[in-house]
Scaffold this active site. Structure first.
Site, PDB file in Angstrom:
ATOM      1  N   CYS A 289      -3.131  11.481   0.929  1.00 32.90           N
ATOM      2  CA  CYS A 289      -1.692  10.156   1.417  1.00 32.90           C
ATOM      3  C   CYS A 289      -0.771  10.126   0.477  1.00 32.90           C
ATOM      4  O   CYS A 289       0.443   9.517   1.446  1.00 32.90           O
ATOM      5  CB  CYS A 289      -2.788   9.427  -0.259  1.00 32.90           C
ATOM      6  SG  CYS A 289      -4.412   9.135   0.397  1.00 32.90           S
TER       7      CYS A 289
ATOM      8  N   LYS B  68      -6.350  18.519  -6.212  1.00 31.24           N
ATOM      9  CA  LYS B  68      -6.784  17.893  -7.819  1.00 31.24           C
ATOM     10  C   LYS B  68      -8.023  18.264  -7.983  1.00 31.24           C
ATOM     11  O   LYS B  68      -9.325  17.863  -7.645  1.00 31.24           O
ATOM     12  CB  LYS B  68      -6.713  16.313  -7.487  1.00 31.24           C
ATOM     13  CG  LYS B  68      -6.929  15.954  -7.151  1.00 31.24           C
ATOM     14  CD  LYS B  68      -6.726  14.360  -7.766  1.00 31.24           C
ATOM     15  CE  LYS B  68      -8.075  13.023  -6.931  1.00 31.24           C
ATOM     16  NZ  LYS B  68      -7.491  12.050  -7.693  1.00 31.24           N
TER      17      LYS B  68
ATOM     18  N   GLY C 296      -0.287  17.006  -3.930  1.00 25.82           N
ATOM     19  CA  GLY C 296      -1.784  17.644  -2.281  1.00 25.82           C
ATOM     20  C   GLY C 296      -2.300  15.939  -1.867  1.00 25.82           C
ATOM     21  O   GLY C 296      -1.351  15.459  -3.044  1.00 25.82           O
TER      22      GLY C 296
ATOM     23  N   LYS D  26       0.848  -1.034  -0.161  1.00 30.56           N
ATOM     24  CA  LYS D  26      -0.238   0.200  -0.018  1.00 30.56           C
ATOM     25  C   LYS D  26       0.899   1.642  -0.351  1.00 30.56           C
ATOM     26  O   LYS D  26       0.833   2.324  -0.904  1.00 30.56           O
ATOM     27  CB  LYS D  26      -0.499  -0.318   1.405  1.00 30.56           C
ATOM     28  CG  LYS D  26      -1.684   1.356   2.010  1.00 30.56           C
ATOM     29  CD  LYS D  26      -2.628   1.395   0.148  1.00 30.56           C
ATOM     30  CE  LYS D  26      -2.896   3.585   1.297  1.00 30.56           C
ATOM     31  NZ  LYS D  26      -3.967   3.651  -0.579  1.00 30.56           N
TER      32      LYS D  26
HETATM   33  N1  SAJ Z   1      -0.350  14.180  -9.296  1.00 29.31           N
HETATM   34  C1  SAJ Z   1       0.482  15.163 -10.174  1.00 29.31           C
HETATM   35  N2  SAJ Z   1       0.927  14.708 -11.392  1.00 29.31           N
HETATM   36  C2  SAJ Z   1       0.499  13.137 -11.462  1.00 29.31           C
HETATM   37  C3  SAJ Z   1      -0.832  13.125 -11.338  1.00 29.31           C
HETATM   38  C4  SAJ Z   1      -1.182  13.955 -10.183  1.00 29.31           C
HETATM   39  O1  SAJ Z   1       1.387  16.462  -9.810  1.00 29.31           O
HETATM   40  O2  SAJ Z   1       0.856  13.209 -12.545  1.00 29.31           O
HETATM   41  C5  SAJ Z   1      -0.465  15.433  -8.434  1.00 29.31           C
HETATM   42  C6  SAJ Z   1      -2.279  15.373  -7.944  1.00 29.31           C
HETATM   43  O3  SAJ Z   1      -2.511  17.075  -8.484  1.00 29.31           O
HETATM   44  C7  SAJ Z   1      -2.746  15.733  -7.124  1.00 29.31           C
HETATM   45  C8  SAJ Z   1      -1.622  14.714  -6.017  1.00 29.31           C
HETATM   46  O4  SAJ Z   1      -0.576  14.522  -7.600  1.00 29.31           O
HETATM   47  O5  SAJ Z   1      -2.119  16.560  -6.046  1.00 29.31           O
HETATM   48  C9  SAJ Z   1      -2.282  12.880  -5.482  1.00 29.31           C
HETATM   49  O6  SAJ Z   1      -3.069  13.094  -6.579  1.00 29.31           O
HETATM   50  P1  SAJ Z   1      -3.329  11.673  -7.320  1.00 29.31           P
HETATM   51  O7  SAJ Z   1      -4.248  11.389  -7.948  1.00 29.31           O
HETATM   52  O8  SAJ Z   1      -1.699  10.944  -7.303  1.00 29.31           O
HETATM   53  O9  SAJ Z   1      -3.965  10.710  -5.514  1.00 29.31           O
HETATM   54  P2  SAJ Z   1      -4.486  10.769  -4.371  1.00 29.31           P
HETATM   55  O10 SAJ Z   1      -3.700  10.963  -3.167  1.00 29.31           O
HETATM   56  O11 SAJ Z   1      -6.100  11.527  -4.714  1.00 29.31           O
HETATM   57  O12 SAJ Z   1      -5.028   9.219  -3.955  1.00 29.31           O
HETATM   58  C10 SAJ Z   1      -4.244   8.033  -3.835  1.00 29.31           C
HETATM   59  C11 SAJ Z   1      -4.565   7.260  -4.775  1.00 29.31           C
HETATM   60  N3  SAJ Z   1      -2.750   5.762  -5.122  1.00 29.31           N
HETATM   61  C12 SAJ Z   1      -2.178   5.906  -6.512  1.00 29.31           C
HETATM   62  O13 SAJ Z   1      -2.824   6.414  -7.449  1.00 29.31           O
HETATM   63  C13 SAJ Z   1      -1.174   5.063  -6.204  1.00 29.31           C
HETATM   64  C14 SAJ Z   1      -5.010   6.418  -4.565  1.00 29.31           C
HETATM   65  O14 SAJ Z   1      -5.065   4.801  -5.686  1.00 29.31           O
HETATM   66  C15 SAJ Z   1      -5.474   6.036  -3.126  1.00 29.31           C
HETATM   67  O15 SAJ Z   1      -6.286   4.951  -3.265  1.00 29.31           O
HETATM   68  C16 SAJ Z   1      -4.856   6.592  -2.402  1.00 29.31           C
HETATM   69  O16 SAJ Z   1      -3.576   7.728  -2.728  1.00 29.31           O
HETATM   70  C17 SAJ Z   1      -5.176   6.746  -1.307  1.00 29.31           C
HETATM   71  O17 SAJ Z   1      -5.955   6.558  -0.907  1.00 29.31           O
HETATM   72  O18 SAJ Z   1      -3.935   5.777  -0.729  1.00 29.31           O
END
Ligand code: SAJ
Length: 461
Positions: A274, A336, A271, A220
């Site tokens: 997680c 996001k 941000g 995880k």
């Molecule tokens: N972001 C980027 N570039 C990218 C992807 C995301 O800068 O290519 C940024 C987003 O804008 C955001 C941040 O990263 O600020 C996090 O966004 P995210 O979509 O990566 O993650 P979360 O926190 O919304 O959800 C994540 C997910 N984990 C993965 O994709 C590996 C989700 O599946 C998990 O369930 C969640 O964390 C959690 O609860 O752990």
């Protein structure tokens, strides 16, 4: 007999007479509870926040999640979902699902909520209870912290009481779909725990993958840390292209045509609840020299909002725009796209930095009213009107369709468009006469030449 307990529990899952208690009704716990209740189980939702419990009992839900309100209404109508601040339902439930938050405080895990929930579980623990842990935890928490507390009560693990670590993998705004469709890891402290937790989860998840408890815990954290590190690498490439004067989006698009390369998107920083903390949970208690990789990446992502504001301030200055009288439109505040969640959003740092420069910041986000001290526009047009600079922070779908002509007509003639999220087309913006700059791009000093080069690149050879 042990086999009797296990067969009885499996049968109760099959005929939906098993009772489920979900501890913690946040963005993970509430969907979890409602999904089980929709599958036909009688579910008790337990939360220490009396206001939240009161609102939920009135059918009001503060989490913006497509489909959630509807299943809340249906579950309450069918009396299969009850909410309370009391822990007594645990005494009569077969499955206890832990969904409490595990934040970090200055890089150190804060497991207070987990500990309080465990204290409550302990005082209501009973033979035949299956604990399913969904909260993200530092490696070894299940065997090192949770199991010993139950053993203290005299229970034999995997025989009297069953414990499995089954991490959630839900992305906000897609929780219901992803709960059902994403493969679900189940790591029991023994084969019986794995079997029972898997039996429950199979009723609501398409695919359940059995493993051991430590593997599930580390996997995880590994997923989210991988994403954070990958994004840090994309952001690093953005800094490289800013230095040499290229376009990071083109660089990554080209690199990703390699069949074994998949670089994420650069942006304004990372941000959410997680990715900003899970790397610290993964490395908790590990020798410092081994944690350097993830810490450097965390720092790099955390520094992106500051880097953005430094570049923007320089651009304003180079274009003769005084920060005292400038108006800056900030588009997007949530962490996001297309969600209302602002936890650890990079927008906060960006807005606070801009306010410190003395500019007037006018923020607009269709999903949240939070502005971190900036003026709040009621519409995108209001935020753009008279702006000296537009900063696209969050790539909400509705922002992608704002035409450059609209921006030009509303903003000041010399307006700088800073595409932090890198979702706009630089050529179209420049063609429309805007001064376009963004993460890993620009500023373009010779727009005509740039457009000519882009035209040439697009032409089939
Ligand atoms: N972001 C980027 N570039 C990218 C992807 C995301 O800068 O290519 C940024 C987003 O804008 C955001 C941040 O990263 O600020 C996090 O966004 P995210 O979509 O990566 O993650 P979360 O926190 O919304 O959800 C994540 C997910 N984990 C993965 O994709 C590996 C989700 O599946 C998990 O369930 C969640 O964390 C959690 O609860 O752990």
């Amino acid at each position: 007999m042990l086999t009797d307990i296990i067969s009885l529990l499996v049968q109760k899952v099959k005929d939906r007479t098993a009772r489920v208690s979900v501890l913690g009704l946040g963005r993970v716990g509430l969907p979890t509870a409602l999904i089980f209740s929709s599958a036909g189980f009688c579910v008790f939702g337990i939360d220490t926040d009396a206001t939240k419990v009161e609102r939920l009992s009135q059918g009001r839900c503060d989490i913006q999640e497509p489909g959630l309100y509807e299943i809340l209404t249906n579950s309450q109508r069918s009396h299969r979902f009850q909410v309370t601040t009391r822990y007594d339902p645990i005494l009569e439930t077969d499955f206890v699902v832990l969904c409490v938050p595990t934040p970090v405080h200055e890089t150190k895990p804060n497991l207070e909520s987990l500990q309080s929930a465990m204290a409550a579980v302990k005082s209501h623990a009973h033979r035949g209870m299956v604990m399913v842990i969904e909260s993200t935890v530092p490696p070894s928490t299940t065997s090192g912290r949770i199991v010993p507390q139950l053993e203290e009560l005299g229970f034999v693990m995997d025989q009297d009481i069953f414990v499995a670590y089954c991490p959630e993998r839900l992305s906000p705004a897609h929780a219901l779909k992803e709960f059902a469709e994403n493969p679900r890891l189940v790591g029991g402290i023994g084969p019986n725990s794995t079997k029972l937790a898997a039996a429950l989860l199979r009723t609501v998840c398409k695919e359940v993958l059995s493993t051991d408890v430590l593997t599930a815990e580390v996997a995880k954290l590994a997923e989210n840390t991988f994403r954070d590190v990958n994004i840090a690498y994309a952001n690093f490439l953005a800094l490289v292209t800013e230095h040499f004067g290229g376009d990071v989006s083109k660089v990554i698009a080209m690199a990703n045509t390699h069949p074994r390369v998949r670089i994420h998107r650069p942006g304004v920083g990372v941000g959410g609840p997680c990715l900003t903390k899970d790397p610290y949970l993964l490395t908790d208690g590990i020798a410092e020299e081994l944690t350097e990789l993830v810490r450097v990446c965390r720092r790099l992502n955390d520094e992106m909002p500051n880097r953005l504001t430094i570049r923007l301030a320089r651009l304003l200055r180079d274009n003769g725009i005084s920060t005292d009288s400038a108006k800056i439109a900030v588009l997007g505040v949530s962490y996001k796209p297309d969600i209302d969640d602002t936890s650890s959003t990079p927008a906060k740092q960006i807005i606070e930095n801009l306010l410190k420069l003395g500019v007037r910041v006018c923020a607009y986000d269709p999903h949240t009213s939070q502005t971190y001290g900036a003026d709040r526009a009621q519409s995108v047009e209001e935020s753009l009107r008279g702006a000296d600079a537009i900063v696209l922070v969050t790539a909400h779908s509705s922002f992608k369709s704002i035409s450059f002509e609209t921006m030009r007509s509303l903003a000041k003639p010399h307006c700088i468009l800073f595409d932090g999220a890198r979702v706009l087309d630089p050529s179209k913006a420049i063609q429309a006469g805007m001064m376009y700059c963004g993460t890993g791009f620009g500023p373009v000093t010779e727009p005509r030449r740039y457009l000519h080069e882009q035209e040439h690149e697009r032409k089939p050879r």
